[in-house]
Every structure is written in C-alpha cells, then in structure tokens.
Design a protein around this motif. Structure first.
Motif, PDB file in Angstrom:
ATOM      1  N   PHE A   7      -5.789  14.853  58.343  1.00  0.00           N
ATOM      2  CA  PHE A   7      -4.763  15.897  58.287  1.00  0.00           C
ATOM      3  C   PHE A   7      -5.220  17.103  59.099  1.00  0.00           C
ATOM      4  O   PHE A   7      -6.390  17.504  59.029  1.00  0.00           O
ATOM      5  CB  PHE A   7      -4.503  16.341  56.846  1.00  0.00           C
ATOM      6  N   THR A   8      -4.305  17.679  59.887  1.00  0.00           N
ATOM      7  CA  THR A   8      -4.541  18.957  60.556  1.00  0.00           C
ATOM      8  C   THR A   8      -3.343  19.851  60.254  1.00  0.00           C
ATOM      9  O   THR A   8      -2.352  19.397  59.665  1.00  0.00           O
ATOM     10  CB  THR A   8      -4.684  18.806  62.084  1.00  0.00           C
ATOM     11  N   GLU A   9      -3.433  21.125  60.681  1.00  0.00           N
ATOM     12  CA  GLU A   9      -2.284  22.008  60.436  1.00  0.00           C
ATOM     13  C   GLU A   9      -1.247  21.891  61.549  1.00  0.00           C
ATOM     14  O   GLU A   9      -0.299  22.672  61.610  1.00  0.00           O
ATOM     15  CB  GLU A   9      -2.740  23.461  60.240  1.00  0.00           C
ATOM     16  N   SER A  10      -1.443  20.939  62.447  1.00  0.00           N
ATOM     17  CA  SER A  10      -0.430  20.523  63.429  1.00  0.00           C
ATOM     18  C   SER A  10       0.087  21.645  64.310  1.00  0.00           C
ATOM     19  O   SER A  10       1.277  21.744  64.571  1.00  0.00           O
ATOM     20  CB  SER A  10       0.743  19.832  62.725  1.00  0.00           C
ATOM     21  N   GLY A  11      -0.801  22.498  64.768  1.00  0.00           N
ATOM     22  CA  GLY A  11      -0.415  23.471  65.782  1.00  0.00           C
ATOM     23  C   GLY A  11       0.013  24.824  65.277  1.00  0.00           C
ATOM     24  O   GLY A  11       0.474  25.660  66.052  1.00  0.00           O
ATOM     25  N   ALA A  12      -0.127  25.107  63.980  1.00  0.00           N
ATOM     26  CA  ALA A  12       0.280  26.405  63.445  1.00  0.00           C
ATOM     27  C   ALA A  12      -0.819  27.461  63.585  1.00  0.00           C
ATOM     28  O   ALA A  12      -0.617  28.616  63.224  1.00  0.00           O
ATOM     29  CB  ALA A  12       0.680  26.270  61.979  1.00  0.00           C
ATOM     30  N   SER A  13      -1.989  27.054  64.106  1.00  0.00           N
ATOM     31  CA  SER A  13      -3.141  27.958  64.264  1.00  0.00           C
ATOM     32  C   SER A  13      -3.514  28.624  62.950  1.00  0.00           C
ATOM     33  O   SER A  13      -3.814  29.814  62.897  1.00  0.00           O
ATOM     34  CB  SER A  13      -2.847  29.019  65.341  1.00  0.00           C
ATOM     35  N   TYR A  14      -3.476  27.857  61.883  1.00  0.00           N
ATOM     36  CA  TYR A  14      -3.766  28.373  60.542  1.00  0.00           C
ATOM     37  C   TYR A  14      -5.255  28.203  60.259  1.00  0.00           C
ATOM     38  O   TYR A  14      -5.699  27.152  59.829  1.00  0.00           O
ATOM     39  CB  TYR A  14      -2.904  27.634  59.522  1.00  0.00           C
ATOM     40  N   MET A  15      -6.027  29.251  60.498  1.00  0.00           N
ATOM     41  CA  MET A  15      -7.441  29.220  60.167  1.00  0.00           C
ATOM     42  C   MET A  15      -7.600  29.227  58.651  1.00  0.00           C
ATOM     43  O   MET A  15      -6.991  30.029  57.958  1.00  0.00           O
ATOM     44  CB  MET A  15      -8.171  30.416  60.781  1.00  0.00           C
ATOM     45  N   GLY A  16      -8.403  28.323  58.145  1.00  0.00           N
ATOM     46  CA  GLY A  16      -8.575  28.192  56.709  1.00  0.00           C
ATOM     47  C   GLY A  16      -7.789  27.049  56.116  1.00  0.00           C
ATOM     48  O   GLY A  16      -7.837  26.814  54.902  1.00  0.00           O
ATOM     49  N   PHE A  17      -7.067  26.308  56.968  1.00  0.00           N
ATOM     50  CA  PHE A  17      -6.278  25.182  56.466  1.00  0.00           C
ATOM     51  C   PHE A  17      -7.157  24.145  55.772  1.00  0.00           C
ATOM     52  O   PHE A  17      -6.840  23.688  54.667  1.00  0.00           O
ATOM     53  CB  PHE A  17      -5.519  24.517  57.622  1.00  0.00           C
ATOM     54  N   ALA A  18      -8.280  23.784  56.412  1.00  0.00           N
ATOM     55  CA  ALA A  18      -9.113  22.691  55.878  1.00  0.00           C
ATOM     56  C   ALA A  18      -9.709  23.015  54.502  1.00  0.00           C
ATOM     57  O   ALA A  18      -9.543  22.226  53.562  1.00  0.00           O
ATOM     58  CB  ALA A  18     -10.206  22.325  56.878  1.00  0.00           C
ATOM     59  N   PRO A  19     -10.383  24.168  54.340  1.00  0.00           N
ATOM     60  CA  PRO A  19     -10.915  24.445  52.998  1.00  0.00           C
ATOM     61  C   PRO A  19      -9.819  24.660  51.963  1.00  0.00           C
ATOM     62  O   PRO A  19      -9.998  24.316  50.789  1.00  0.00           O
ATOM     63  CB  PRO A  19     -11.757  25.706  53.196  1.00  0.00           C
ATOM     64  N   SER A  20      -8.676  25.219  52.385  1.00  0.00           N
ATOM     65  CA  SER A  20      -7.560  25.388  51.446  1.00  0.00           C
ATOM     66  C   SER A  20      -7.028  24.031  50.996  1.00  0.00           C
ATOM     67  O   SER A  20      -6.730  23.821  49.813  1.00  0.00           O
ATOM     68  CB  SER A  20      -6.435  26.198  52.095  1.00  0.00           C
ATOM     69  N   ALA A  21      -6.919  23.096  51.961  1.00  0.00           N
ATOM     70  CA  ALA A  21      -6.447  21.750  51.626  1.00  0.00           C
ATOM     71  C   ALA A  21      -7.425  21.044  50.708  1.00  0.00           C
ATOM     72  O   ALA A  21      -7.030  20.348  49.754  1.00  0.00           O
ATOM     73  CB  ALA A  21      -6.241  20.939  52.900  1.00  0.00           C
ATOM     74  N   LEU A  22      -8.703  21.242  50.968  1.00  0.00           N
ATOM     75  CA  LEU A  22      -9.732  20.612  50.137  1.00  0.00           C
ATOM     76  C   LEU A  22      -9.668  21.153  48.711  1.00  0.00           C
ATOM     77  O   LEU A  22      -9.741  20.398  47.729  1.00  0.00           O
ATOM     78  CB  LEU A  22     -11.112  20.860  50.740  1.00  0.00           C
ATOM     79  N   ALA A  23      -9.506  22.481  48.577  1.00  0.00           N
ATOM     80  CA  ALA A  23      -9.413  23.084  47.255  1.00  0.00           C
ATOM     81  C   ALA A  23      -8.141  22.645  46.533  1.00  0.00           C
ATOM     82  O   ALA A  23      -8.152  22.360  45.328  1.00  0.00           O
ATOM     83  CB  ALA A  23      -9.464  24.608  47.364  1.00  0.00           C
ATOM     84  N   ALA A  24      -7.036  22.566  47.283  1.00  0.00           N
ATOM     85  CA  ALA A  24      -5.760  22.185  46.675  1.00  0.00           C
ATOM     86  C   ALA A  24      -5.776  20.739  46.198  1.00  0.00           C
ATOM     87  O   ALA A  24      -5.030  20.371  45.278  1.00  0.00           O
ATOM     88  CB  ALA A  24      -4.623  22.391  47.669  1.00  0.00           C
ATOM     89  N   SER A  25      -6.622  19.908  46.814  1.00  0.00           N
ATOM     90  CA  SER A  25      -6.673  18.502  46.411  1.00  0.00           C
ATOM     91  C   SER A  25      -7.138  18.352  44.961  1.00  0.00           C
ATOM     92  O   SER A  25      -6.889  17.325  44.325  1.00  0.00           O
ATOM     93  CB  SER A  25      -7.595  17.713  47.346  1.00  0.00           C
ATOM     94  N   ALA A  26      -7.801  19.386  44.443  1.00  0.00           N
ATOM     95  CA  ALA A  26      -8.235  19.344  43.042  1.00  0.00           C
ATOM     96  C   ALA A  26      -7.044  19.338  42.092  1.00  0.00           C
ATOM     97  O   ALA A  26      -7.168  18.921  40.936  1.00  0.00           O
ATOM     98  CB  ALA A  26      -9.142  20.532  42.736  1.00  0.00           C
ATOM     99  N   LEU A  27      -5.871  19.807  42.570  1.00  0.00           N
ATOM    100  CA  LEU A  27      -4.672  19.846  41.736  1.00  0.00           C
ATOM    101  C   LEU A  27      -3.855  18.569  41.839  1.00  0.00           C
ATOM    102  O   LEU A  27      -2.858  18.406  41.130  1.00  0.00           O
ATOM    103  CB  LEU A  27      -3.787  21.038  42.145  1.00  0.00           C
TER     104      LEU A  27
END
Length: 288
Positions: free
Chosen positions: A258-278
């Motif tokens: 998974f990537t943020e697909s071009g939105a230039s969203y810095m922090g996407f990866a750790p946010s996605a990792l944290a959200a996976s806990a839910l």
C-alpha cells in the motif's frame, strides 16, 4: 500534531457507501469496444487501484486478448510479478517496461485508474495512443481522456460482458499481436536486468556514519523479500523510498503493498501501521 478529541463519536463518521453493481446499458458501446480490441495490434491495459478487487477477471481479460498490463503504484500484484503480461508500474516514477508499453501502444484500455501523474505522467505518457476504452465507476475519471469509448459501472460486471465475446477471438487475430508482445517481453527482461544490477551494488562508504551502507534499492529489496517470506503487508510513505518501493516489490496478488498513491502524505506508512491495530482482521505490517 496528534490531539485527543474527546467528543468524537466514531459511529457518527460517514460510512463507506455500498452501491449495487451496475452494467453498461448501451450495447453499442460494448460492440465498439470489442471491435477496437480485435482490430488493434498494439494495445495495453492500464490498471489502477480500482482494478484490484477484480484481479481474476482482469487477468482473464488480458490473457484472452494477449494484452500487456501496465500497473499503477496502487495496483502491484494485480498480475503475479513474473507473469509474462505484467509490464510493471508505468508513469512518472515507472519502470523501463511499463513506460515502454505506454509510449508505444496505440490502443489504451484503462481499468479503475484516476490517471494521476504517477499513473500516466499527467497524460503525456501515451505518445501514440489513438483510441481509449475506459472502465470505471467514477464518471469524472472515466471521461479523463479524449477519444474514449466509455464503459461506466461496476468493473466486474463490465468485464463479465466483455469476456465471453473476447474469448472467441480467433487464433490468427491473436498472432497479429505477437510482434508487440515480443517487444514488450524484451523490455520486461531489460527492466529485470536493470533492477538486478542495482540490487547487486555493494555497500558504499558513508562519510557521516563512517562505515559502508547499503544503497536504498538494495536495502528495500532485502526488507521487501523478508516481508514476502512472512506474508507481511508493506506500507510505503511518500517520497523516494516509496518511488523505489513500488518498483522493487514483487507482489503475487493485490493488497500486499500500500502507498498513499500520489497524495504526498508524509506519515502515511506509520499511520497505516498504527491504524491496523483497529482492524477486525489485522495482518503483520512493515512500514518503509
């Protein structure tokens, strides 16, 4: 900065809408699309993230027509990495093979793509395209290009209409496309050799750390292979690691990366990792 919002009610947030599958009502559009496909000897499929839920049918479609498939950053794994029709990612940060196919094809079939810069070089990646067929449920995205035969609605339902017709294409018509397929195959091999050269680059002395360090492609390859071996999901943040990442991963099915697909969203990866806990069905993840 992160902040606790005490009155926030998660149940009050908008839910993901559930739309019933719809089909193309105008059979003339289906006939026009199949005529274009049968008459073209240099055709490609550009598969965006919206195609990932229909991977099996897109694969059947590509194989029935003998058509190379160019991926987007969000659709790696749509075809297995080593599948002969997989030309890998094309676009502003694309592969040698993906960009070769885009630049030299004459008929473009777009499936589930928003056509952002990372997917098609902001529209200039298709130098020789004369006609477009677009399958999408979003009416804004489906009309992105001129000279388009529009097939709106559920991608799966549309492919279910096309496949029975295209599977009857005579063998002699497919032979006309073989020269194009051979050219794409050579470009795929060139891309594979290029990547391997980068992976084989020895560590380089770093003046700051005062010791040899791996190059970025080599390091990403090691971690991506580890993730594949343990069936971990890979999350790529925006930036150069992301651009190298979706070129390097060798996914066998959708939703492995998974990537943020071009939105230039810095922090996407750790946010996605944290959200996976839910998640109701969590999966081991690695963020880059």
């Amino acid at each position: 900065q992160p902040e606790l919002i005490k009155p926030l009610n998660l149940a009050g947030l908008p839910e993901r809408p559930k739309f019933p599958p719809t089909r193309v009502a105008d059979k003339g559009q289906i006939e026009k699309a199949t005529d274009l496909i049968r008459s073209s000897s240099k055709m490609i499929i550009k598969a965006g993230g919206g195609s990932c839920g229909f991977a099996g049918r897109v694969k059947k479609f590509a194989e029935a027509c003998g058509v190379p498939v160019v991926l987007s950053p969000g659709s790696t794994g749509l075809l297995p990495d080593q599948h002969p029709l997989n030309m890998h990612v094309g676009g502003s940060k694309g592969s040698i093979s993906g960009n070769f196919a885009m630049a030299n094809a004459e008929l473009l079939v777009v499936i589930g793509s928003r056509a952002v810069c990372q997917a098609d070089c902001s529209g200039i990646g298709y130098e020789n395209i004369t006609d477009v067929i677009n399958l999408n449920g979003d009416l804004n995205d489906i009309s992105h290009y001129n000279r388009t035969t529009i097939l709106p609605g559920d991608i799966g339902a549309t492919l279910d209409e096309l496949l029975p017709i295209l599977e009857k294409i005579p063998a002699f018509e497919k032979e006309d496309k073989q020269k194009w397929l051979d050219q794409c195959s050579r470009s795929k091999n060139e891309w594979s050799d290029f990547k391997q050269q980068r992976f084989n680059t020895p560590p380089i002395m770093d003046e700051v750390w005062e010791r040899p360090v791996m190059t970025q492609p080599a390091a990403i390859k090691v971690v991506a292979d580890f993730a594949k071996n343990i069936s971990a999901v890979k999350y790529f943040d925006a930036g150069d690691v992301q651009a190298n990442g979706f070129q390097i991963v060798e996914d066998e099915s959708p939703f492995e990366t998974f990537t943020e697909s071009g939105a230039s969203y810095m922090g996407f990866a750790p946010s996605a990792l944290a959200a996976s806990a839910l998640s109701d069905h969590p999966q081991y993840g690695i963020c880059f």
